[in-house]
Structures are given as structure tokens and as C-alpha cells.
Enzyme design. Structure first.
Site, PDB file in Angstrom:
ATOM      1  N   ASP A 129       0.808  -1.226   0.000  1.00  0.00           N
ATOM      2  CA  ASP A 129       0.000   0.000   0.000  1.00  0.00           C
ATOM      3  C   ASP A 129       0.843   1.279   0.000  1.00  0.00           C
ATOM      4  O   ASP A 129       0.452   2.300   0.569  1.00  0.00           O
ATOM      5  CB  ASP A 129      -0.967   0.016   1.202  1.00  0.00           C
ATOM      6  CG  ASP A 129      -1.856  -1.204   1.219  1.00  0.00           C
ATOM      7  OD1 ASP A 129      -2.228  -1.664   0.123  1.00  0.00           O
ATOM      8  OD2 ASP A 129      -2.176  -1.693   2.316  1.00  0.00           O
ATOM      9  N   LYS A 131       1.682   2.113  -5.104  1.00  0.00           N
ATOM     10  CA  LYS A 131       2.191   1.546  -6.364  1.00  0.00           C
ATOM     11  C   LYS A 131       1.234   1.838  -7.516  1.00  0.00           C
ATOM     12  O   LYS A 131       1.660   2.147  -8.629  1.00  0.00           O
ATOM     13  CB  LYS A 131       2.388   0.019  -6.207  1.00  0.00           C
ATOM     14  CG  LYS A 131       3.415  -0.357  -5.161  1.00  0.00           C
ATOM     15  CD  LYS A 131       3.520  -1.862  -4.970  1.00  0.00           C
ATOM     16  CE  LYS A 131       2.293  -2.500  -4.365  1.00  0.00           C
ATOM     17  NZ  LYS A 131       2.002  -2.109  -2.971  1.00  0.00           N
ATOM     18  N   GLY A 155      -4.593  -4.433  -3.758  1.00  0.00           N
ATOM     19  CA  GLY A 155      -5.577  -3.386  -4.041  1.00  0.00           C
ATOM     20  C   GLY A 155      -4.816  -2.146  -4.445  1.00  0.00           C
ATOM     21  O   GLY A 155      -4.185  -1.507  -3.609  1.00  0.00           O
ATOM     22  N   HIS A 156      -4.796  -1.838  -5.734  1.00  0.00           N
ATOM     23  CA  HIS A 156      -4.016  -0.710  -6.246  1.00  0.00           C
ATOM     24  C   HIS A 156      -4.974   0.402  -6.684  1.00  0.00           C
ATOM     25  O   HIS A 156      -5.768   0.218  -7.600  1.00  0.00           O
ATOM     26  CB  HIS A 156      -3.131  -1.158  -7.423  1.00  0.00           C
ATOM     27  CG  HIS A 156      -2.115  -2.180  -7.005  1.00  0.00           C
ATOM     28  ND1 HIS A 156      -1.236  -2.763  -7.884  1.00  0.00           N
ATOM     29  CD2 HIS A 156      -1.813  -2.715  -5.791  1.00  0.00           C
ATOM     30  CE1 HIS A 156      -0.460  -3.623  -7.221  1.00  0.00           C
ATOM     31  NE2 HIS A 156      -0.798  -3.615  -5.954  1.00  0.00           N
ATOM     32  N   THR A 157      -4.867   1.533  -6.006  1.00  0.00           N
ATOM     33  CA  THR A 157      -5.797   2.628  -6.258  1.00  0.00           C
ATOM     34  C   THR A 157      -5.241   3.601  -7.287  1.00  0.00           C
ATOM     35  O   THR A 157      -4.099   4.039  -7.169  1.00  0.00           O
ATOM     36  CB  THR A 157      -6.062   3.403  -4.947  1.00  0.00           C
ATOM     37  OG1 THR A 157      -6.305   2.450  -3.910  1.00  0.00           O
ATOM     38  CG2 THR A 157      -7.249   4.347  -5.088  1.00  0.00           C
ATOM     39  N   GLN A 214       1.890  -6.136  -3.171  1.00  0.00           N
ATOM     40  CA  GLN A 214       2.400  -6.240  -1.797  1.00  0.00           C
ATOM     41  C   GLN A 214       3.691  -5.411  -1.656  1.00  0.00           C
ATOM     42  O   GLN A 214       3.840  -4.421  -2.350  1.00  0.00           O
ATOM     43  CB  GLN A 214       2.602  -7.711  -1.375  1.00  0.00           C
ATOM     44  CG  GLN A 214       1.290  -8.475  -1.183  1.00  0.00           C
ATOM     45  CD  GLN A 214       0.681  -9.003  -2.467  1.00  0.00           C
ATOM     46  OE1 GLN A 214       1.335  -9.658  -3.251  1.00  0.00           O
ATOM     47  NE2 GLN A 214      -0.593  -8.727  -2.685  1.00  0.00           N
TER      48      GLN A 214
HETATM   49  P1  GDP Z   1      -0.840   0.280  -3.516  1.00  0.00           P
HETATM   50  O1  GDP Z   1      -1.419  -0.990  -3.019  1.00  0.00           O
HETATM   51  O2  GDP Z   1       0.626   0.378  -3.281  1.00  0.00           O
HETATM   52  O3  GDP Z   1      -1.202   0.583  -4.944  1.00  0.00           O
HETATM   53  O4  GDP Z   1      -1.485   1.460  -2.635  1.00  0.00           O
HETATM   54  P2  GDP Z   1      -3.047   1.607  -2.248  1.00  0.00           P
HETATM   55  O5  GDP Z   1      -3.786   2.054  -3.437  1.00  0.00           O
HETATM   56  O6  GDP Z   1      -3.520   0.396  -1.544  1.00  0.00           O
HETATM   57  O7  GDP Z   1      -2.945   2.753  -1.148  1.00  0.00           O
HETATM   58  C1  GDP Z   1      -2.401   3.998  -1.431  1.00  0.00           C
HETATM   59  C2  GDP Z   1      -3.466   5.054  -1.156  1.00  0.00           C
HETATM   60  O8  GDP Z   1      -2.849   6.335  -1.099  1.00  0.00           O
HETATM   61  C3  GDP Z   1      -4.515   5.166  -2.235  1.00  0.00           C
HETATM   62  O9  GDP Z   1      -5.721   5.540  -1.646  1.00  0.00           O
HETATM   63  C4  GDP Z   1      -3.986   6.283  -3.136  1.00  0.00           C
HETATM   64  O10 GDP Z   1      -5.033   6.969  -3.834  1.00  0.00           O
HETATM   65  C5  GDP Z   1      -3.352   7.193  -2.120  1.00  0.00           C
HETATM   66  N1  GDP Z   1      -2.189   7.958  -2.577  1.00  0.00           N
HETATM   67  C6  GDP Z   1      -1.189   7.593  -3.428  1.00  0.00           C
HETATM   68  N2  GDP Z   1      -0.249   8.539  -3.494  1.00  0.00           N
HETATM   69  C7  GDP Z   1      -0.640   9.536  -2.669  1.00  0.00           C
HETATM   70  C8  GDP Z   1      -0.082  10.789  -2.274  1.00  0.00           C
HETATM   71  O11 GDP Z   1       1.012  11.175  -2.682  1.00  0.00           O
HETATM   72  N3  GDP Z   1      -0.787  11.526  -1.375  1.00  0.00           N
HETATM   73  C9  GDP Z   1      -1.981  11.143  -0.872  1.00  0.00           C
HETATM   74  N4  GDP Z   1      -2.587  11.915   0.005  1.00  0.00           N
HETATM   75  N5  GDP Z   1      -2.538   9.950  -1.212  1.00  0.00           N
HETATM   76  C10 GDP Z   1      -1.884   9.175  -2.086  1.00  0.00           C
HETATM   77  P1  IMO Z   2      -0.960  -4.229  -2.206  1.00  0.00           P
HETATM   78  O1  IMO Z   2      -0.528  -4.804  -3.528  1.00  0.00           O
HETATM   79  C1  IMO Z   2      -0.925  -4.631   2.127  1.00  0.00           C
HETATM   80  C2  IMO Z   2      -1.029  -8.713   3.749  1.00  0.00           C
HETATM   81  C3  IMO Z   2      -2.248  -9.179   4.506  1.00  0.00           C
HETATM   82  C4  IMO Z   2      -1.608 -10.105   5.509  1.00  0.00           C
HETATM   83  C5  IMO Z   2      -0.491 -10.755   4.693  1.00  0.00           C
HETATM   84  C6  IMO Z   2      -0.845 -12.118   4.116  1.00  0.00           C
HETATM   85  O2  IMO Z   2      -2.254  -3.518  -2.255  1.00  0.00           O
HETATM   86  O3  IMO Z   2       0.143  -3.463  -1.581  1.00  0.00           O
HETATM   87  P2  IMO Z   2      -2.406 -12.859   2.098  1.00  0.00           P
HETATM   88  O4  IMO Z   2      -3.880 -12.694   1.872  1.00  0.00           O
HETATM   89  O5  IMO Z   2      -1.557 -12.256   1.044  1.00  0.00           O
HETATM   90  O6  IMO Z   2      -2.023 -14.274   2.366  1.00  0.00           O
HETATM   91  O7  IMO Z   2      -2.108 -12.059   3.465  1.00  0.00           O
HETATM   92  O8  IMO Z   2      -0.221  -9.865   3.630  1.00  0.00           O
HETATM   93  N1  IMO Z   2      -1.274  -8.189   2.381  1.00  0.00           N
HETATM   94  C7  IMO Z   2      -1.196  -6.903   2.040  1.00  0.00           C
HETATM   95  N2  IMO Z   2      -0.970  -5.798   2.786  1.00  0.00           N
HETATM   96  N3  IMO Z   2      -1.053  -4.509   0.799  1.00  0.00           N
HETATM   97  C8  IMO Z   2      -1.250  -5.605   0.023  1.00  0.00           C
HETATM   98  O9  IMO Z   2      -1.256  -5.547  -1.322  1.00  0.00           O
HETATM   99  C9  IMO Z   2      -1.370  -6.866   0.640  1.00  0.00           C
HETATM  100  N4  IMO Z   2      -1.581  -8.122   0.197  1.00  0.00           N
HETATM  101  C10 IMO Z   2      -1.508  -8.916   1.259  1.00  0.00           C
HETATM  102  O10 IMO Z   2      -2.909  -8.104   5.133  1.00  0.00           O
HETATM  103  O11 IMO Z   2      -0.996  -9.381   6.521  1.00  0.00           O
HETATM  104 MG    MG Z   3      -2.962  -1.632  -1.775  1.00  0.00          MG
END
Ligand code: GDP
Ligand code: IMO
Ligand code: MG
Length: 428
Positions: free
Chosen positions: A13, A16, A40-42, A224
Site C-alpha cells: 500500500d 504503487k 488493491g491498487h488505487t 504487496q
Molecule cells: P498500492 O497498493 O501500493 O497501490 O497502494 P493503495 O492504493 O492500496 O494505497 C495507497 C493510497 O494512497 C490510495 O488511496 C492512493 O489513492 C493514495 N495515494 C497515493 N499517493 C498519494 C499521495 O502522494 N498523497 C496522498 N494523500 N494519497 C496518495
Molecule cells: P498491495 O498490492 C498490504 C497482507 C495481509 C496479511 C499478509 C498475508 O495492495 O500493496 P495474504 O492474503 O496475502 O495471504 O495475506 O499480507 N497483504 C497486504 N498488505 N497490501 C497488500 O497488497 C497486501 N496483500 C496482502 O494483510 O498481513
Molecule cells: Mg494496496
């Protein structure tokens, strides 16, 4: 031409999705290489938010080719749901998506086994996303997994399923007193999925290698993060795949000699979802502030993310095991209102100082972080797109991180939108 791997440097998170979306502009192919719909990539485009789980984030750009590589584990129902949801929002998913026949399939018994195993572990549970990721990779390694190529061959699929269901039902019943599965029900359900997915299936390794030979730009989208990697992470509190850069090669069938750069996505502080050690975790008001200000709630499960200060030894460890050539620093704006910002530079355990990230879980769980403290900048950096416009104290924070990680920072993100980004150097 360039081939670039993007990986998470912390516990996932890191942002990415946003960075991959940004880099996709210059890419021809965007490739997922490990994990599954636990990710979960936002991506925010205009006022629309998209959360991608299995399909590469590049799908949102018309004309880009997206690949789900052999290292990914696929829940066909989740994939079809994601394809349909994208189509409903006007995103084309047709001849721009390619799925490896070598990728492994998540079966309903994988989810069931994971659920029961987590229940049995009690307080020692991993806190998984409940998607069946671990048991699917376990079957892959045990050489009893079912691959996409098997799914689309009804005879092979039935033969494999028959044996697996027999064994899994025995486990579920004898070990967990849980309900098993009926062969014909699962078979019929999955044959429906096979029909929907058949036309996407190709040898993706050949496809990507050909693209590379033709001089195309390939972007490898990690899921991850480094400390969730099954080898390099905080085992056993990890996911079951290689989230680090090496996973991009084994998870796609592209040789390491073809990779030009490895970009680490680094959040300006630290978060983690699920159980496991987290030395800089803040269980106080500052932790709550980061969670609310950073909207730190899981993009897949909605769980509140644990939040804490930046952990320099953990991130510099990530730089080494991934071989980062570049860093994208995200969510700087979240720190805007803080009086004081801390950076962990080492750990104390039993009277001994550790400058590097210890591999022993016991030490990681019991250590006290050593902090240095910087003054907060207390002005908004939200949406800034020119480095010169950043406040001096924010530049000081960025420079200190760069010094501690020893990698060039090439992108700084100051908001979730595409244009809320400082690009210091183009990496393609
Ligand atoms: P990922 O799994 O690495 O793709 O990250 P996630 O999408 O799970 O979580 C990142 C969150 O931060 C999302 O809600 C993005 O929209 C948000 N985000 C990404 N870059 C920035 C930033 O520079 N500032 C802020 N405030 N939010 C960001
Ligand atoms: P992105 O790509 C954050 C965590 C779970 C748990 C551990 C194992 O969005 O960064 P699993 O279901 O993979 O066997 O769970 O890994 N986990 C993540 N944490 N971002 C993720 O993906 C994750 N994918 C799995 O919360 O601790
Ligand atoms: Mg994520």
C-alpha cells in the site's frame, strides 16, 4: 527502450497503483508478476477512483497491453468480476489483456483451508486477506496446483480436480471438522469461468520477450511489498509470493539481463495491514492522525491500516534486496500538519544497538526504535508539482531519507491524482 520493475519497499500500500498509472504513459506493456487479488491498487483519474486487484493498473490507459504473468495466482471469479466492473465503467478489456497459461488457479477449497487455518491459529493468525493466496501457492510448490492451461482443458481439469477435492475434503473434515466440496458443483462452476477466460490465454513469456526484442517498454507492476515477501519479509507474517524485484523475472519468464531499472515505491511514513512485527508502529494520536489524514484503510479488505514513523533500516534493506535504482516517495502531503516528524535509524534490543533490520522475529517484535527528530514544515504540500515549490523543511526531510536509503529519489508524490507529482527525472 526500457524495462522497469516497480515494487513496494515496505509492507504494501505504498501507492504503487498511482505510480504505475503515471509511468504507464510511457509503457507499452504492463505486467503483474506475483500475488493475486489480495492486492488493491488505487488509481484516481479526474474524479473517478479505480481499485485494481488482479488486472495491471495500466488497463485504464487505452491502447496499452496488460499481462497477468505466470507468477500470479488467479481466482477466476474475481478476475471476471473485475473485468465486468471495468467494462461497466467504460474501460475496454478485450484484446488488451493476456493471461499466462502457467498461472495457478485459486480454488474454493484454498479459501476454505485458509479460513480454517487462520481460525485455528487464534492470536497467532497472519491476518490474511482471506483470498486463498497461501494455500494456492502451497499447492503450486507441492506440484498439485491447477494452472490456467489445465482449467481450459476440461479433461485435464476434471482429473486434477478429482484428486485434489478428495484430499482437500479429507483435510477439511478430519483436521478442521469443516464442510467439503462436491466435485460436480466445482467442476461446472469452473467450466463456466474457463469459457469466459479462454481467449485471453497465451504464452505470456514469449509475448513479453518478443515485445522486448522489438524495443517496446515493459513495466512490471509489483503487488504487496518487500517486507511481505515470503523470503525477505517478516516471515511468517508475510504473503506467499516473491514481491521483491527478483519475482518479476521468475513470475514472467523474462531474464534479469533484460531489466533496466528497479523503482521502489516508498511511503513517507509506514503502514501495515494484518498481524506481524512493526517496530515504528504508533498506537497513539499521531498514529490515528496518519490513518485519517492518509486515508489508511485497506483497498481490498477495508481494514484500518496500522500506521507509524518512517523506518530507515527497513527501507534501506528493501533497497538492497531489490537493487533499487530509483525511488518514488509517496504521500509526503500526509505529513504536512505535523509539528515534529520522526525517522527510525536503528533499534535497541536487550541493551544492544542494531543498525540493520534484524531477521529474527523475536528482536523485531521486542525492539525499541531509535529515532531522530525533524521539525515539521506545517504548510500544505498538497498537489505541488515543482520541487522548488516545496518548503525548505520538507526538502530537508526528503534529503535525509535519500541519505539514509542511499538511492536517488526520482519521483515525489504529493496527492493521489496524476498531476500531484514532482518528477525529478524521467525514468523511461
Ligand atoms: P498500492 O497498493 O501500493 O497501490 O497502494 P493503495 O492504493 O492500496 O494505497 C495507497 C493510497 O494512497 C490510495 O488511496 C492512493 O489513492 C493514495 N495515494 C497515493 N499517493 C498519494 C499521495 O502522494 N498523497 C496522498 N494523500 N494519497 C496518495
Ligand atoms: P498491495 O498490492 C498490504 C497482507 C495481509 C496479511 C499478509 C498475508 O495492495 O500493496 P495474504 O492474503 O496475502 O495471504 O495475506 O499480507 N497483504 C497486504 N498488505 N497490501 C497488500 O497488497 C497486501 N496483500 C496482502 O494483510 O498481513
Ligand atoms: Mg494496496
Amino acid at each position: 527502450m526500457s524495462n522497469i520493475i516497480v515494487t513496494g519497499a515496505q509492507w504494501g500500500d505504498e501507492g504503487k497503483g498511482k505510480i504505475v498509472d503515471l509511468l504507464t504513459i510511457d509503457a507499452d506493456y504492463i505486467v503483474r508478476y506475483q500475488g493475486g487479488h489480495n492486492a488493491g491498487h488505487t488509481v484516481v483519474i479526474g474524479n473517478k477512483e479505480f481499485i485494481l486487484h488482479l488486472i495491471p493498473s495500466g488497463i485504464l490507459h487505452p491502447g496499452k497491453k496488460c499481462v497477468i504473468g505466470n507468477g500470479v495466482v488467479i481466482d477466476p471469479h474475481a478476475l471476471i468480476t473485475e473485468i465486468d466492473a471495468l467494462k461497466e465503467r467504460g474501460i475496454e478489456v478485450k484484446d488488451n489483456l493476456f493471461i499466462s497459461g502457467r498461472a495457478h488457479i485459486i480454488m474454493p477449497y484454498h479459501r476454505a483451508i485458509e479460513k480454517e487455518s487462520e481460525k485455528l491459529k487464534g492470536s497467532l493468525r497472519i491476518g490474511t486477506t482471506g483470498r486463498g493466496i497461501g494455500p494456492t501457492y502451497a499447492d503450486k510448490m507441492a506440484r498439485v496446483g491447477i494452472r490456467v492451461a489445465d482449467l481450459i482443458d476440461s479433461e485435464v481439469f476434471k482429473d486434477k480436480l478429482k484428486i485434489n477435492i478428495q484430499e482437500m475434503n479429507y483435510f477439511l473434515d478430519k483436521l478442521y471438522s469443516a464442510k467439503g466440496f462436491i466435485l460436480d458443483d466445482v467442476y461446472n462452476e469452473y467450466m463456466g469461468y474457463a469459457e469466459r477466460l479462454r481467449n485471453f490465454v497465451v504464452d505470456t513469456s514469449l509475448l513479453i520477450n518478443k515485445a522486448i526484442d522489438e524495443g517496446k517498454n515493459v513495466l512490471f507492476e509489483g503487488a504487496q511489498g518487500t517486507h511481505l515477501d515470503v523470503d525477505h519479509g517478516t516471515y511468517p507474517y508475510v504473503t506467499s509470493s516473491n514481491a521483491t524485484a527478483g519475482g518479476a523475472c521468475t513470475g514472467t519468464g523474462v531474464g534479469p539481463t533484460k531489466i533496466d531499472r528497479v523503482l521502489g515505491v516508498v511511503k513517507a511514513y509506514t503502514t501495515r495491514v494484518g498481524s506481524g512485527p512493526f517496530p515504528t508502529e504508533l498506537k497513539d494520536k499521531t498514529g490515528e492522525f496518519l490513518r485519517e489524514r492518509g486515508r489508511e484503510y485497506g483497498a481490498t479488505t477495508g481494514r484500518p491500516r496500522r500506521c507509524g514513523w518512517f523506518d530507515a533500516p527497513a527501507t534501506s534493506y528493501a533497497a538492497k534486496v531489490n537493487g533499487f535504482t530509483d525511488i518514488a516517495l509517496t504521500k509526503l502531503d500526509v505529513l504536512d500538519d505535523l509539528e515534529e516528524i520522526k525517522i527510525c535509524t536503528g533499534y535497541m534490543y536487550n541493551g544492544r544497538r542494531y543498525d540493520e533490520l534484524p531477521s529474527e522475529l523475536k528482536i523485531l517484535e521486542g525492539c525499541e526504535p531509535i529515532y531522530e527528530s525533524l521539525e515539521g514544515w506545517k504548510v500544505s504540500t498538497s498537489g505541488i508539482s515543482r520541487y522548488d515549490d516545496l518548503p525548505q523543511k520538507a526538502k530537508a526531510y526528503i534529503n535525509r531519507l535519500k541519505e539514509l536509503i542511499s538511492v536517488e529519489i526520482t519521483i515525489i508524490s504529493t496527492g493521489f491524482r496524476r498531476d500531484e507529482t514532482i518528477t525529478l527525472r524521467k525514468i523511461f
